[in-house]
Design a protein around this motif. Structure first.
Motif: not given
Length: 795
Positions: A787-795
């Motif tokens: 999983k990944r959290q929103r606001g990672s590198h590409d957002d």
């Protein structure tokens, strides 16, 4: 029967709607209860801080840690609330570590907290800093966009294009964070590295794709056995000398008809006013007479002005020397004109692809223009398939349109289609989508309301392959990603076991084990040659190889990770075995050897580890104890206080003090005892091994004393007894190994909210017999990995 009837009734439409409503309401209530419980926990923690913890910090800490002249520059009076502490979580984690080992406050402080007060402080901080409700949605963490490091770049190029060289060897070295060189936060892209990428892309494309130009066609040398002579010709290896008029005849056997070029490398020894004349005939027909002016020190290549149209089959080439000349009165080096021919080559048929194409050429170029296929059509087919593999995900026609247009423009400017593909490959290899591992592209247009998202199947494939292979996914992973099966536990379990047995898992040994155990640092170590004459480059490589083979065996045979501590076997070749005092192993090949467990067991007693944790001229119980605390126990000591004297300086005036005596004096220094009380006994327990790992019972005339007592009261008399005590701490070791491997797998440092994942991974894999594959599988199934959290590198 009643259960089946109930399920059938609930499956009716009206019941189904009612059931969904009830289920939704239940979820709402559960979330509300969870949120309410979290609020209650925080409020309780705030009140406890005000009533109990804050007074204790004031009583025991603020005398030394207040204002501009605070001890070690650490001013604590500003931390008056729970929130102010959490804003500086990392700083307080280090402070708590010192409180835990009782170096804060130091033992020489006027007032010391009681055991119950210290326990209350530690319990509060544990809840405040690390307390998290694992039953609710837990932050899976953010991953900074990750550049391929040097090893990953080389391996990816190898698997993508089959190029057998390592272009990243000349790249700038990668920075290290949290113990590893694959951490996104530290992998920057300096201008020099971008230049290296551009140069490498050009070299790689030329090695992978045959350009299909006249200059790119390989030359074929006529073998010596195909030549015969007539006249004054001397045949030597790699040359033929014409000392008077004579002819050299060679047979060319062509497998295909077509246009061919002919090249002769030749030189002369001069005499008279003319250059040596070299007549060239093919099948009795004169092709050309060359004026050979080059000297023997610098031969020249002589090529026919136009390609020859030749049929398939054998052809006779005749090379003759026409104008022999001798002047006995000339200068010493210019009396005798002779001709020398060094090699004869041909190439062709020009315009057709050679049979010995680069390995991946035909795999990449699956379409060539002609027979109704345009350059654009074939360029799109070739570049789309290549880009999908290079970017490690599906690509759209619009995304690769600029690359296709670049290929078209290259061909229109007069280059071959293959040259156009070379340029297209270069564009792909310098694209951010190749050089970086970019995640979340499919999520950009989605609603941002959900802060936690599952990564895509292609992203799982990429995370998995770079975790275990330091390279791109293979065809099997791509196929499973396409089928949408990579998030299934059973599928992941099967793939983990397959990948660990694959030869490409050698990268995991080199890159994970090499950094976890600091084996990479062995290359830079140089023990004192006056004291350790037996130590040399070959032995150093053998030491490292032993530990790598040991790690590989546990990994590929799916052994218990506890064997890292207590294994009764290792791997040796003859040279290393002789170093260890074992005369039963023969040959250069490494082989499994059963150990005498009265002296050695597991990793700790291997020469690589013992050398790494020593000084150049002697052992270092402090380094060895620190290594055990960090790697085996998972309790790394804090950095030493400032202005602490070196070990020898702390020995005072006592001459020829033993290491044990020096360490005892060192522990009397305020601020040192707390850490050294734990480190020193651990390191001294392995004093039977010298600074390069040889067993010894004496140092000079003094008998080695490897006995000791740990702070918890456990005592030992030998290294093996100490290893048995360390084995009892296997849960701490498993947790430490989980933390290290998870850090390596996800490419970031661990945060407080990763505690839930670490607990679950450790619990699950230890319940499965501590198996190596179970640990890797549990990491691959964990939320931080999937999983990944929103606001990672590409957002």
């Amino acid at each position: 029967m009643r259960m089946i009837e109930t399920i059938f009734r609930l499956s009716q439409p009206k019941h189904l709607v009612h059931m969904l409503c009830v289920f939704g309401s239940l979820l709402f209530v559960m979330n509300a209860v969870s949120a309410n419980a979290s609020d209650i926990r925080v409020e309780k923690s705030k009140k406890q801080f005000e009533s109990q913890i804050k007074p204790l910090l004031t009583k025991y800490c603020l005398d030394c840690h207040t204002g501009e002249e605070a001890e070690a520059g650490l001013s604590l009076e500003k931390y008056t609330t729970r929130s102010s502490i959490l804003k500086h979580r990392e700083a307080w984690e280090k402070i708590v570590q010192r409180i835990q080992i009782q170096s804060m406050p130091p033992k020489d402080a006027g007032a010391l907290p009681t055991d119950s007060e210290r326990e209350a402080i530690l319990e509060w901080f544990d809840e405040a800093l690390y307390g998290i409700d694992c039953s609710s949605d837990v932050n899976p963490g953010r991953v900074t966009i990750r550049r391929l490091n040097r090893n990953e770049y080389n391996n990816t190029i190898r698997d993508l294009l089959g190029v057998d060289f390592k272009p990243a060897q000349n790249f700038p070295s990668d920075d290290v964070g949290y113990g590893f060189d694959n951490i996104g936060d530290v992998l920057s892209l300096p201008p020099l590295l971008m230049e290296k990428y551009l140069d490498a892309a050009e070299q790689i494309s030329e090695k992978a794709i045959y350009a299909n130009t006249a200059d790119s066609f390989p030359w074929t040398e006529i073998p010596e056995k195909n030549f015969s002579k007539k006249g004054a010709v001397t045949l030597r290896k790699r040359s033929a000398g014409f000392h008077s008029r004579g002819t050299l005849t060679g047979i060319i056997n062509l497998k295909e008809p077509g246009k061919y070029e002919l090249q002769i490398e030749a030189a002369q020894t001069p005499s008279g006013t003319e250059a040596a004349k070299m007549e060239v005939k093919l099948n009795g027909k004169l092709l050309k007479t060359f004026q050979v002016k080059a000297s023997r020190d610098d031969p020249d290549k002589y090529t026919l002005p136009k390609p020859l149209s030749l049929p398939k089959g054998k052809h006779t080439l005749a090379i003759s020397f026409l104008n022999d000349f001798y002047d006995p009165k000339g200068p010493p080096r210019k009396r005798d004109r002779n001709l020398y021919v060094y090699n004869v080559k041909y190439r062709g048929p020009l315009g057709k692809l050679p049979t010995n194409l680069p390995a991946f050429h035909t795999k990449i170029i699956t379409c060539t223009p002609g027979a109704g296929r345009s350059v654009r059509y074939c360029a799109e087919r070739v570049m789309r398939r290549f880009s999908e593999r290079a970017f490690r995900r599906p690509v759209s026609r619009e995304e690769i349109r600029p690359i296709v247009e670049l290929v078209e423009a290259t061909v229109k400017s007069g280059n071959t289609f293959e040259q156009g593909i070379q340029v297209g490959i270069q564009a792909v290899l310098v694209s951010p989508h190749f050089l970086f591992r970019i995640e979340g592209i499919r999520d950009l247009a989605r609603s941002r309301s959900n802060q936690i998202q599952n990564i895509s199947h292609y992203e799982i494939a990429t995370r998995l392959s770079y975790f275990l292979w330091s390279s791109m996914p293979d065809d099997k992973l791509f196929e499973l990603a396409k089928q949408g099966r990579l998030n299934q536990p059973r599928t992941l379990q099967v793939q983990v076991k397959r990948m660990l047995k694959d030869p490409k898992s050698e990268a995991f040994i080199k890159n994970f084990a090499g950094q976890w155990l600091n084996l990479r640092n062995l290359e830079d170590l140089s023990p004192d040659p006056r004291k350790f004459r037996v130590f040399n480059g070959k032995l150093k490589n053998d030491m490292r190889r032993e530990t790598e083979e040991f790690f590989a065996y546990i990994m590929r045979e799916d052994r218990s990770v506890i064997e890292f501590i207590n294994a009764d076997y290792t791997f040796m070749n003859e040279r290393l075995a002789k170093f260890y005092g074992n005369d039963r192993v023969k040959g250069e090949a490494f082989q499994k050897v059963t150990l005498d467990k009265t002296k050695r067991a597991g990793l700790i007693t291997q020469a690589s580890i013992l050398t790494l944790t020593s000084n150049p001229g002697r052992t270092s119980p402090v380094k060895r104890g620190k290594w055990i605390m960090e790697t085996i126990l998972g309790t790394p000591p804090p950095a030493p206080p400032p202005n602490v004297p070196e070990l020898e300086e702390s020995a005072g005036a006592k001459k020829n003090a033993t290491l044990r005596e020096q360490l005892a004096l060192h522990r009397k220094i305020p601020g040192c005892a707390a850490c050294h009380d734990q480190m020193d006994p651990l390191g001294l327990g392995f004093e039977n091994f010298d600074a390069i790992g040889r067993w010894r019972t004496k140092e000079g005339r003094r008998k080695i004393d490897s006995s000791g007592q740990l702070p918890n009261g456990q005592s030992f008399k030998s290294p093996i007894e100490l290893i048995a005590i360390l084995e009892q701490q296997k849960q701490g070791f498993c947790r430490s190994l989980t933390e290290k491997m998870l850090t390596y797998a996800i490419g970031r440092g661990l945060e407080y909210y990763d505690k839930c994942a670490i607990d679950e991974i450790t619990t699950n894999f230890t319940a499965k017999g501590y198996r190596f594959s179970a640990l890797v599988t549990e990491i691959a199934l964990s939320d931080p990995f999937l999983k990944r959290q929103r606001g990672s590198h590409d957002d």
